[in-house]
Design a protein around this motif. Structure first.
Motif, PDB file in Angstrom:
ATOM      1  N   LYS A 150       0.878  -1.166   0.000  1.00 16.20           N
ATOM      2  CA  LYS A 150       0.000   0.000   0.000  1.00 16.20           C
ATOM      3  C   LYS A 150       0.914   1.214   0.000  1.00 16.20           C
ATOM      4  O   LYS A 150       1.694   1.414   0.932  1.00 16.20           O
ATOM      5  CB  LYS A 150      -0.885   0.006   1.243  1.00 16.20           C
ATOM      6  N   CYS A 151       0.829   2.021  -1.061  1.00 11.35           N
ATOM      7  CA  CYS A 151       1.710   3.179  -1.219  1.00 11.35           C
ATOM      8  C   CYS A 151       0.914   4.471  -1.103  1.00 11.35           C
ATOM      9  O   CYS A 151      -0.197   4.574  -1.635  1.00 11.35           O
ATOM     10  CB  CYS A 151       2.375   3.152  -2.582  1.00 11.35           C
ATOM     11  N   TYR A 152       1.517   5.436  -0.434  1.00 10.66           N
ATOM     12  CA  TYR A 152       0.896   6.742  -0.242  1.00 10.66           C
ATOM     13  C   TYR A 152       1.887   7.826  -0.664  1.00 10.66           C
ATOM     14  O   TYR A 152       3.065   7.773  -0.304  1.00 10.66           O
ATOM     15  CB  TYR A 152       0.544   6.955   1.234  1.00 10.66           C
ATOM     16  N   THR A 153       1.397   8.794  -1.424  1.00 11.76           N
ATOM     17  CA  THR A 153       2.162   9.980  -1.784  1.00 11.76           C
ATOM     18  C   THR A 153       1.336  11.188  -1.383  1.00 11.76           C
ATOM     19  O   THR A 153       0.160  11.281  -1.738  1.00 11.76           O
ATOM     20  CB  THR A 153       2.462  10.027  -3.292  1.00 11.76           C
ATOM     21  N   LYS A 154       1.961  12.094  -0.636  1.00 13.50           N
ATOM     22  CA  LYS A 154       1.263  13.296  -0.183  1.00 13.50           C
ATOM     23  C   LYS A 154       2.002  14.533  -0.683  1.00 13.50           C
ATOM     24  O   LYS A 154       3.213  14.666  -0.452  1.00 13.50           O
ATOM     25  CB  LYS A 154       1.192  13.327   1.342  1.00 13.50           C
ATOM     26  N   TYR A 155       1.281  15.410  -1.384  1.00 11.69           N
ATOM     27  CA  TYR A 155       1.818  16.679  -1.852  1.00 11.69           C
ATOM     28  C   TYR A 155       1.188  17.800  -1.035  1.00 11.69           C
ATOM     29  O   TYR A 155      -0.037  17.831  -0.856  1.00 11.69           O
ATOM     30  CB  TYR A 155       1.488  16.914  -3.321  1.00 11.69           C
ATOM     31  N   THR A 156       2.035  18.730  -0.574  1.00 10.07           N
ATOM     32  CA  THR A 156       1.561  19.877   0.202  1.00 10.07           C
ATOM     33  C   THR A 156       2.212  21.151  -0.336  1.00 10.07           C
ATOM     34  O   THR A 156       3.403  21.159  -0.643  1.00 10.07           O
ATOM     35  CB  THR A 156       1.938  19.720   1.695  1.00 10.07           C
ATOM     36  N   LEU A 157       1.420  22.217  -0.449  1.00 12.54           N
ATOM     37  CA  LEU A 157       1.923  23.560  -0.724  1.00 12.54           C
ATOM     38  C   LEU A 157       1.491  24.434   0.438  1.00 12.54           C
ATOM     39  O   LEU A 157       0.334  24.385   0.856  1.00 12.54           O
ATOM     40  CB  LEU A 157       1.353  24.121  -2.031  1.00 12.54           C
ATOM     41  N   ASP A 158       2.434  25.240   0.950  1.00 12.07           N
ATOM     42  CA  ASP A 158       2.076  26.133   2.053  1.00 12.07           C
ATOM     43  C   ASP A 158       2.303  27.596   1.668  1.00 12.07           C
ATOM     44  O   ASP A 158       2.811  27.899   0.586  1.00 12.07           O
ATOM     45  CB  ASP A 158       2.810  25.750   3.347  1.00 12.07           C
ATOM     46  N   ASN A 159       1.933  28.501   2.552  1.00 11.44           N
ATOM     47  CA  ASN A 159       2.063  29.933   2.287  1.00 11.44           C
ATOM     48  C   ASN A 159       3.487  30.453   2.423  1.00 11.44           C
ATOM     49  O   ASN A 159       3.745  31.619   2.148  1.00 11.44           O
ATOM     50  CB  ASN A 159       1.112  30.731   3.183  1.00 11.44           C
ATOM     51  N   ASP A 160       4.428  29.607   2.836  1.00  6.78           N
ATOM     52  CA  ASP A 160       5.843  29.962   2.818  1.00  6.78           C
ATOM     53  C   ASP A 160       6.503  29.515   1.516  1.00  6.78           C
ATOM     54  O   ASP A 160       7.733  29.510   1.403  1.00  6.78           O
ATOM     55  CB  ASP A 160       6.569  29.336   4.015  1.00  6.78           C
ATOM     56  N   ASN A 161       5.693  29.088   0.548  1.00  6.87           N
ATOM     57  CA  ASN A 161       6.128  28.654  -0.787  1.00  6.87           C
ATOM     58  C   ASN A 161       6.881  27.336  -0.782  1.00  6.87           C
ATOM     59  O   ASN A 161       7.663  27.053  -1.690  1.00  6.87           O
ATOM     60  CB  ASN A 161       6.974  29.734  -1.476  1.00  6.87           C
ATOM     61  N   ASN A 162       6.646  26.493   0.222  1.00  5.84           N
ATOM     62  CA  ASN A 162       7.258  25.170   0.291  1.00  5.84           C
ATOM     63  C   ASN A 162       6.343  24.140  -0.355  1.00  5.84           C
ATOM     64  O   ASN A 162       5.155  24.091  -0.053  1.00  5.84           O
ATOM     65  CB  ASN A 162       7.497  24.755   1.748  1.00  5.84           C
ATOM     66  N   ILE A 163       6.920  23.321  -1.211  1.00  9.18           N
ATOM     67  CA  ILE A 163       6.239  22.128  -1.724  1.00  9.18           C
ATOM     68  C   ILE A 163       6.892  20.948  -1.022  1.00  9.18           C
ATOM     69  O   ILE A 163       8.107  20.774  -1.082  1.00  9.18           O
ATOM     70  CB  ILE A 163       6.376  21.996  -3.246  1.00  9.18           C
TER      71      ILE A 163
END
Length: 187
Positions: A150-163
């Motif tokens: 079972k594989c999980y990939t999580k993408y996040t963008l924040d207001n400090d411009n971090n991916i």
């Protein structure tokens, strides 16, 4: 923070979506759940709201993403990289993998994780970030690898411009796994 989601295709009876996150500073991150493919990352120029740069090389046409042979801008697995002679030993047993690079196994084989439709299982917008959690199940002996994963990939963008990219894999037997993102940057 803003999230735009649009269906772009269907493959293997699964919906393929384009997702775009935009933070409060004008940075945009667009990806699709086919291979967790990064489609673009838009960075605005300081003090010039109408001028921006896309800092990732990629395809704008979905058909090109489907037929791409270089595996770029996607989640690569089960194993990123080259496995010599398309085989490995684990617990004194030899496993033969799909041979797709002369006599070697490269980036997951004939149809690695970059060619799979990942299920979107969590899509959230918060005050200072947005994230998308995607899931794919790889079956025992898929491409020759042991174990159901079972594989999980999580993408996040924040207001400090971090991916941020996060991976998690859960298996039911001993196996090998080495997930990565294979982006091609245009700085």
């Amino acid at each position: 923070m803003n999230i735009l989601q649009k269906q772009v295709s269907i493959r293997d009876n699964k919906k393929i979506y384009s997702l775009e996150f935009q933070n409060d500073r004008g940075y945009k991150f667009k990806f699709i759940n086919f291979g967790c493919y990064f489609q673009n990352i838009i960075i605005p120029y300081p003090n010039q709201t109408k001028k921006y740069e896309d800092v990732i090389l990629g395809y704008s046409n979905f058909k090109d993403i489907i037929t791409d042979k270089s595996s770029f801008n996607s989640t690569i697995g089960r194993v990123a990289g080259r496995i010599s002679n398309s085989s490995f030993y684990l617990n004194k047993k030899k496993y033969i993998l799909y041979n797709n690079d002369k006599n070697n196994h490269l980036h997951g084989g004939k149809e690695g994780f970059n060619k799979k439709v990942w299920d979107i299982i969590d899509l959230k917008k918060k005050k200072n970030s947005a994230h998308c959690l995607m899931f794919f199940k790889s079956s025992d002996l898929e491409e020759g690898y042991p174990g159901n994963i079972k594989c999980y990939t999580k993408y996040t963008l924040d207001n400090d411009n971090n991916i941020t990219i996060e991976y998690k894999a859960i298996t039911d037997k001993d196996t090998i796994i080495n997930l990565t993102n294979h982006n091609y940057w245009n700085f």
